[in-house]
Design a protein around this motif. Structure first.
Motif, PDB file in Angstrom:
ATOM      1  N   TYR A 116     -13.067 -11.979  22.129  1.00 15.74           N
ATOM      2  CA  TYR A 116     -13.484 -11.053  23.186  1.00 15.74           C
ATOM      3  C   TYR A 116     -14.794 -10.362  22.809  1.00 15.74           C
ATOM      4  CZ  TYR A 116     -13.396  -7.189  26.518  1.00 15.74           C
ATOM      5  OH  TYR A 116     -13.730  -6.302  27.505  1.00 15.74           O
ATOM      6  N   ALA A 117     -14.871  -9.892  21.566  1.00 15.78           N
ATOM      7  CA  ALA A 117     -16.072  -9.174  21.120  1.00 15.78           C
ATOM      8  C   ALA A 117     -17.299 -10.074  21.171  1.00 15.78           C
ATOM      9  CB  ALA A 117     -15.859  -8.642  19.701  1.00 15.78           C
ATOM     10  N   ALA A 118     -17.133 -11.355  20.831  1.00 13.45           N
ATOM     11  CA  ALA A 118     -18.260 -12.284  20.856  1.00 13.45           C
ATOM     12  C   ALA A 118     -18.749 -12.515  22.284  1.00 13.45           C
ATOM     13  CB  ALA A 118     -17.855 -13.609  20.216  1.00 13.45           C
ATOM     14  N   ILE A 119     -17.822 -12.641  23.236  1.00 17.16           N
ATOM     15  CA  ILE A 119     -18.200 -12.909  24.625  1.00 17.16           C
ATOM     16  C   ILE A 119     -18.842 -11.692  25.283  1.00 17.16           C
ATOM     17  CG2 ILE A 119     -17.240 -13.398  26.931  1.00 17.16           C
ATOM     18  CD1 ILE A 119     -15.298 -15.313  25.572  1.00 17.16           C
ATOM     19  N   THR A 120     -18.397 -10.503  24.914  1.00 18.34           N
ATOM     20  CA  THR A 120     -18.914  -9.283  25.550  1.00 18.34           C
ATOM     21  C   THR A 120     -20.030  -8.630  24.740  1.00 18.34           C
ATOM     22  OG1 THR A 120     -17.197  -7.933  24.477  1.00 18.34           O
ATOM     23  CG2 THR A 120     -16.695  -8.834  26.662  1.00 18.34           C
ATOM     24  N   LEU A 121     -20.489  -9.303  23.684  1.00 21.27           N
ATOM     25  CA  LEU A 121     -21.543  -8.742  22.845  1.00 21.27           C
ATOM     26  C   LEU A 121     -22.781  -8.405  23.679  1.00 21.27           C
ATOM     27  CD1 LEU A 121     -22.269  -8.148  19.864  1.00 21.27           C
ATOM     28  CD2 LEU A 121     -23.314 -10.427  19.777  1.00 21.27           C
ATOM     29  N   GLY A 122     -23.258  -7.197  23.542  1.00 14.57           N
ATOM     30  CA  GLY A 122     -24.440  -6.773  24.281  1.00 14.57           C
ATOM     31  C   GLY A 122     -24.149  -6.204  25.655  1.00 14.57           C
ATOM     32  N   ASP A 123     -22.885  -6.113  26.018  1.00 15.15           N
ATOM     33  CA  ASP A 123     -22.493  -5.554  27.319  1.00 15.15           C
ATOM     34  C   ASP A 123     -21.662  -4.292  27.082  1.00 15.15           C
ATOM     35  OD1 ASP A 123     -21.850  -5.031  29.923  1.00 15.15           O
ATOM     36  OD2 ASP A 123     -20.442  -6.686  30.150  1.00 15.15           O
ATOM     37  N   PRO A 124     -22.280  -3.126  27.021  1.00 10.48           N
ATOM     38  CA  PRO A 124     -21.558  -1.888  26.714  1.00 10.48           C
ATOM     39  C   PRO A 124     -20.418  -1.592  27.685  1.00 10.48           C
ATOM     40  CG  PRO A 124     -23.935  -1.544  26.628  1.00 10.48           C
ATOM     41  CD  PRO A 124     -23.715  -2.897  27.235  1.00 10.48           C
ATOM     42  N   ALA A 125     -20.561  -2.016  28.938  1.00  9.37           N
ATOM     43  CA  ALA A 125     -19.521  -1.723  29.932  1.00  9.37           C
ATOM     44  C   ALA A 125     -18.218  -2.426  29.618  1.00  9.37           C
ATOM     45  CB  ALA A 125     -20.012  -2.136  31.325  1.00  9.37           C
ATOM     46  N   SER A 126     -18.263  -3.553  28.896  1.00  6.50           N
ATOM     47  CA  SER A 126     -17.058  -4.336  28.606  1.00  6.50           C
ATOM     48  C   SER A 126     -16.579  -4.189  27.169  1.00  6.50           C
ATOM     49  CB  SER A 126     -17.322  -5.831  28.878  1.00  6.50           C
ATOM     50  OG  SER A 126     -17.767  -6.041  30.193  1.00  6.50           O
ATOM     51  N   ALA A 127     -17.399  -3.607  26.309  1.00  5.86           N
ATOM     52  CA  ALA A 127     -17.145  -3.636  24.870  1.00  5.86           C
ATOM     53  C   ALA A 127     -15.811  -2.995  24.480  1.00  5.86           C
ATOM     54  CB  ALA A 127     -18.284  -2.949  24.126  1.00  5.86           C
ATOM     55  N   GLY A 128     -15.366  -1.990  25.216  1.00 11.05           N
ATOM     56  CA  GLY A 128     -14.169  -1.255  24.814  1.00 11.05           C
ATOM     57  C   GLY A 128     -12.863  -1.983  25.025  1.00 11.05           C
ATOM     58  N   GLY A 129     -12.897  -3.170  25.629  1.00 14.40           N
ATOM     59  CA  GLY A 129     -11.648  -3.863  25.937  1.00 14.40           C
ATOM     60  C   GLY A 129     -11.202  -4.864  24.896  1.00 14.40           C
ATOM     61  N   TRP A 130     -11.721  -4.782  23.666  1.00 12.90           N
ATOM     62  CA  TRP A 130     -11.384  -5.770  22.637  1.00 12.90           C
ATOM     63  C   TRP A 130      -9.891  -5.808  22.301  1.00 12.90           C
ATOM     64  CZ3 TRP A 130      -9.132  -3.563  18.410  1.00 12.90           C
ATOM     65  CH2 TRP A 130      -9.354  -2.191  18.219  1.00 12.90           C
ATOM     66  N   GLY A 131      -9.191  -4.710  22.552  1.00 13.14           N
ATOM     67  CA  GLY A 131      -7.765  -4.671  22.227  1.00 13.14           C
ATOM     68  C   GLY A 131      -6.879  -5.371  23.249  1.00 13.14           C
ATOM     69  N   ILE A 132      -7.428  -5.682  24.426  1.00 14.45           N
ATOM     70  CA  ILE A 132      -6.608  -6.227  25.513  1.00 14.45           C
ATOM     71  C   ILE A 132      -5.989  -7.582  25.162  1.00 14.45           C
ATOM     72  CG2 ILE A 132      -6.636  -7.001  27.920  1.00 14.45           C
ATOM     73  CD1 ILE A 132      -8.922  -4.952  28.374  1.00 14.45           C
ATOM     74  N   PRO A 133      -6.753  -8.557  24.629  1.00 15.14           N
ATOM     75  CA  PRO A 133      -6.146  -9.866  24.362  1.00 15.14           C
ATOM     76  C   PRO A 133      -5.343  -9.935  23.072  1.00 15.14           C
ATOM     77  CG  PRO A 133      -8.472  -9.936  23.814  1.00 15.14           C
ATOM     78  CD  PRO A 133      -8.212  -8.576  24.391  1.00 15.14           C
ATOM     79  N   MET A 134      -5.186  -8.821  22.374  1.00 14.57           N
ATOM     80  CA  MET A 134      -4.411  -8.836  21.131  1.00 14.57           C
ATOM     81  C   MET A 134      -2.913  -8.943  21.377  1.00 14.57           C
ATOM     82  SD  MET A 134      -6.369  -5.874  18.921  1.00 14.57           S
ATOM     83  CE  MET A 134      -5.322  -6.131  17.499  1.00 14.57           C
ATOM     84  N   ALA A 135      -2.457  -8.494  22.546  1.00 18.04           N
ATOM     85  CA  ALA A 135      -1.027  -8.286  22.767  1.00 18.04           C
ATOM     86  C   ALA A 135      -0.315  -9.541  23.272  1.00 18.04           C
ATOM     87  CB  ALA A 135      -0.818  -7.143  23.760  1.00 18.04           C
ATOM     88  N   THR A 136       0.943  -9.678  22.876  1.00 22.26           N
ATOM     89  CA  THR A 136       1.846 -10.707  23.401  1.00 22.26           C
ATOM     90  C   THR A 136       2.993 -10.008  24.112  1.00 22.26           C
ATOM     91  OG1 THR A 136       1.360 -12.356  21.709  1.00 22.26           O
ATOM     92  CG2 THR A 136       3.483 -12.529  22.799  1.00 22.26           C
ATOM     93  N   ASP A 137       3.297 -10.449  25.335  1.00 17.48           N
ATOM     94  CA  ASP A 137       4.418  -9.877  26.068  1.00 17.48           C
ATOM     95  C   ASP A 137       5.689 -10.627  25.672  1.00 17.48           C
ATOM     96  OD1 ASP A 137       6.388  -9.245  28.081  1.00 17.48           O
ATOM     97  OD2 ASP A 137       4.744  -8.344  29.198  1.00 17.48           O
ATOM     98  N   ILE A 138       6.481 -10.007  24.798  1.00 15.25           N
ATOM     99  CA  ILE A 138       7.644 -10.679  24.236  1.00 15.25           C
ATOM    100  C   ILE A 138       8.676 -11.040  25.304  1.00 15.25           C
ATOM    101  CG2 ILE A 138       8.709  -8.467  23.645  1.00 15.25           C
ATOM    102  CD1 ILE A 138      10.019  -9.833  21.279  1.00 15.25           C
ATOM    103  N   ALA A 139       8.847 -10.161  26.298  1.00 13.66           N
ATOM    104  CA  ALA A 139       9.856 -10.415  27.329  1.00 13.66           C
ATOM    105  C   ALA A 139       9.525 -11.668  28.132  1.00 13.66           C
ATOM    106  CB  ALA A 139       9.978  -9.201  28.252  1.00 13.66           C
TER     107      ALA A 139
END
Length: 410
Positions: A116-139
């Motif tokens: 995520y960080a590599a794809i959004t590099l240089g885009d401050p508006a998107s940079a804060g979302g790096w934690g979004i793809p970390m999660a797995t929905d166990i249910a």
């Protein structure tokens, strides 16, 4: 036995099957997506935004939060309890086996964040979302595995359970450190004290002795204590479902003299139908209703694209690569009943983000509605792609296991 009791018993038994619970969960999620994208979407939003609960305890929550924090805690209790059984009596007693899903989970969080960080590099508006793809929905992941993986070795489910629990703990830590402005340590310490008391009662004195009575049923102590721990955990700012995991991990798994079965097995048998038939479908109904505005907007938005790439590709690379590398540089071993193709399918399954990913999405983009909408749609699209790819791989693997004797995992 009366006919009603027979019907209730048969219903409860069917709900103890992972496949039946999985189908209910998927059906509830599909209903929510259809409603949220229909002309009646406003009524869906009004329903899940309806607030109920005692304000004096800071529990005047909307129905979506009650489902995600409250009902889902029942499911996480069962997951934690099942893991405790595996650590004490099952597959995870061997540290070399337990190490593999734990390291895989860590890699499965780090690599998607880096993608995520590599794809959004240089885009401050998107940079804060790096934690979004970390999660797995166990249910949702377990639901899909139950539906498509009936012939797969039980060790694969244990691997996924362990990985997803570590993943959830990691995601909650990320939320607490990077996405939460304030954690209340007083309630957190109170929750820890409640958990310590719960563990002491499980391993030490009988609950009735706590109240100075001989005939107080165990549930009359444990249920209020669990409710207090959950409330304090919620008040602390830490995701309240962690209380469910912690209590499950504290359950006693060995029967004492005079007991037909351990508290761990007895409570799981009682609660599993409620989890599969009520908690998970209601949670899915309120969590999955994401408005989907089309592929174009998602895939041209760097946040949306980063989420899709992180969940679909990053999870596969992180989990599969991390697990394989661990077996090469440490004494960790893969269960002999599994093959790396099984781990590949399960790694793709871990790309189902949903609940925690959507939560982090809300925290990442509170002031940019367009980016928020694209990020949410990215989570939905990535979870759908991951589900389809995982189902394709695991269905093939399941059929192979059903054709061949157990143990030939190639």
């Amino acid at each position: 036995m009366s006919p009603p009791a027979t019907i209730l018993g048969r219903t409860a038994d069917s709900l103890r099957s992972d496949s039946v619970g999985g189908l209910l969960l998927i059906a509830a999620a599909a209903a929510a997506i259809i409603w949220a994208n229909s002309p009646f979407a406003a009524s869906y939003e009004a329903l899940r935004g309806f607030t109920v609960g005692p304000a004096a305890l800071h529990l005047d929550l909307d129905l979506q939060t009650w489902a995600a924090d409250g009902l889902l805690a029942v499911f996480f209790f069962i997951v934690g309890n099942e893991l405790k059984q595996e650590f004490v009596h099952g597959e995870l007693r061997d540290p070399r086996r337990a190490m593999l899903p734990i390291v895989a989970a860590v890699c499965g969080m780090a690599v998607p964040a880096l993608v995520y960080a590599a794809i959004t590099l240089g885009d401050p508006a998107s940079a804060g979302g790096w934690g979004i793809p970390m999660a797995t929905d166990i249910a949702f992941a377990l639901a899909v595995l139950a539906v498509v993986g009936k012939g797969l070795p039980p060790a694969l489910r244990t691997f996924l359970l362990t990985l997803a629990i570590v993943d959830d703990l990691g995601a909650v830590t990320v939320i607490a450190v990077f996405y939460t402005e304030h954690i209340s340590f007083g309630p957190l310490l109170g929750a820890a004290a409640g958990l310590a008391l719960f563990g002491y009662l499980q391993q030490g004195r009988r609950p009735a002795a706590l109240l100075g009575a001989a005939r107080v049923p165990a549930w009359a102590v444990y249920v209020p204590l669990a409710a207090v721990v959950w409330t304090l955990m919620h008040e602390s700012g830490v995701h309240a479902t962690i209380a469910g995991v912690a209590i499950g991990l504290l359950m006693r798994t060995a029967a004492r003299p005079g007991e037909a079965e351990s508290p761990s097995h007895r409570v799981e048998h009682l609660l599993r139908p409620w989890s599969a038939g009520l908690a998970l479908p209601v949670f899915a109904f309120f969590a999955a209703g994401v408005a989907f505005e089309g592929l174009g907007a998602v895939l041209t938005d760097r946040a949306g694209l980063g989420i899709v790439a992180g969940l679909v590709g990053g999870k596969l690379l992180g989990i599969l690569g991390g697990a394989w590398l661990t077996t090469k540089v440490t004494s960790a071993t893969l269960n002999p009943s599994l093959s790396w193709w099984d781990i590949a399918g399960m790694s793709q399954l871990a790309g189902i983000g949903f609940t925690v990913s959507l939560l982090i999405t809300e925290l990442s983009f509170p002031d940019t509605p367009e980016t928020l909408a694209n990020a949410k749609a990215g989570v939905l699209l990535a979870s759908l792609i991951a589900s389809v790819l995982a189902a394709a791989v695991l269905t093939v693997r399941s059929r192979r296991y059903q054709r061949e004797p157990r143990g030939s995992a190639g």
